[in-house]
Design an enzyme around this catalytic site. Sequence first.
Site, short mmCIF file in Angstrom:
data_model
loop_
_atom_site.label_atom_id
_atom_site.label_comp_id
_atom_site.label_asym_id
_atom_site.label_seq_id
_atom_site.Cartn_x
_atom_site.Cartn_y
_atom_site.Cartn_z
N GLY A 156 0.85 -1.19 0.00
CA GLY A 156 0.00 0.00 0.00
C GLY A 156 0.88 1.23 0.00
N LYS A 157 0.23 2.38 -0.08
CA LYS A 157 1.00 3.62 -0.15
C LYS A 157 1.93 3.78 1.04
CE LYS A 157 -2.13 5.82 -3.26
NZ LYS A 157 -3.31 6.62 -3.45
N ARG A 158 1.50 3.28 2.19
CA ARG A 158 2.32 3.45 3.38
C ARG A 158 3.59 2.60 3.35
NH1 ARG A 158 -1.53 2.44 7.51
NH2 ARG A 158 -3.12 3.56 6.35
N ASP A 159 3.58 1.54 2.55
CA ASP A 159 4.79 0.70 2.47
C ASP A 159 5.67 1.12 1.30
OD1 ASP A 159 3.53 -1.33 4.35
OD2 ASP A 159 2.19 -1.42 2.62
N GLY A 160 5.43 2.29 0.78
CA GLY A 160 6.33 2.76 -0.28
C GLY A 160 5.81 2.52 -1.67
#
Length: 477
Positions: free
Chosen positions: A245-249
Amino acid sequence: MTTRTRFAPSPTGFLHVGGIRTALFAFLVARQAGGQFILRLEDTDKVREVAGSREHLIASLKALHLDYDEGPDIGGPYGPYIQSQRLEHYRQWAQKLIDAGRAYADPYTPEQIQAFRDAAQAEKRAFRYRDHRPNNPPEWDGTMPLRFKAEPKSYTYHDEVMGDVTTSPEVVDDFILIKSDGYPTYNFAHIIDDAEMNITHVIRGQEFISSMPNYLALYEALGLPRPVFAHLPHIMNEQGNKKLGKRDGAKDVLDYIRDGYLPEALDSFIATMGWNDGTEQETFTMNELITKFSLSRVQRSGARFDEKRLLWTNGQFIRSLALDDLAGRVNDFWPDSAAGADEEYRQRVLALVQDRLKTLRDLGGFGYFFAEPEINMELIDSNKQLKKLPEHERRELLETAHHKLATLTDWTPDAIQTRLNELLEITGQKPGILFSLIRIAITWAPFSPQLSDTLALLGRERTLARLERGIAAFSAA
Ligand code: GLU
């Protein structure tokens, strides 16, 4: 039949590596077969649409050299390639289903549907629309959703990645074909478009597998041939324990380009997330991908997104570029101090640092080839061996180095290396101390190419002047 594949993004934001992987695989299948790759925009969910994403998607595909043969901006024989401009097509096909008794206007309000759901839940049975078909549905006037009338049965299909799949009759349900806002659902529109655009291979993410029974029912009801299906496994975060997801890059692929990643490195890296050619080969040029790619070698389980491997891959591709090619790509990445520098000198710097660049942006760290670097004692203090060396010894070592190098007239890497080796003998120091000290005094940077090469390129005058500056800096300290 000519192979025709498509990439069908919704304009709901930027493309990250997952979206590009779907596009890349569809592109490779088409190119390998000498067929066509089509871009279609699926913009029927107006609520989720993000302004500017259409241009952004197109720019991303172009940046990664995934050129399509037909699409919204270039047209083609089966256009338009934007779903919101194809509403009449969907209406006509919907009418066929109505005429055949396979679609009905859904008269229920959201509250009524919620009541059906609650009742099903209270009785611990699965909620299905088909259990609530109205006995006398109103005529469809476009203000109510139009629902498909499914015939529950089991389907079997082959998926190029997932293998043979058989579905249960239980999961086929009456889904919405056209919403009350007049737009079709993805479930309906993509099937119409794929058929009208003669798409032979549907390549998309695994999140669509659960809807396959409904799609198969619809192909059947419409009398349309099934395309080849390939559902790609999720891309997982670095730990491999959840969907990327966006939070994991999961960032915008255009950001990677801006950060100095090469398109060919991104393509190679993205292709090898979940695919290999059965050998140990780790990087692939686009031509190799086109020759070697096959859907049947895409792994079924989730592929891990490993950003360190992307960085490594990028370094490999930078290394493999011809110098002129590299020079043509780094215009935006030179350090400020390189502005106005002689072109030939720049080429020599580039040749020397090429192997050390992991991204083109790393070039910014070589400003010391162009301007006097700022003295940074941190580099000495954070060096395990140098920080233990008394101040006067640092100065004396640099003085000896200056003395030895000042008498060297043949200013070539080999001759410099010989002098440096003699220095080791004279001083009785280890290279880890002596060479590091000289390197820091010359560059004031944490890394540099081979010391003798660096000094050769900087030239005799500059090397000696910087050594003097280093000596003065240690005297002052
Ligand atoms: N519009 C769908 C999406 O963005 C595309 C799925 C497909 O390729 O059929 O996920």
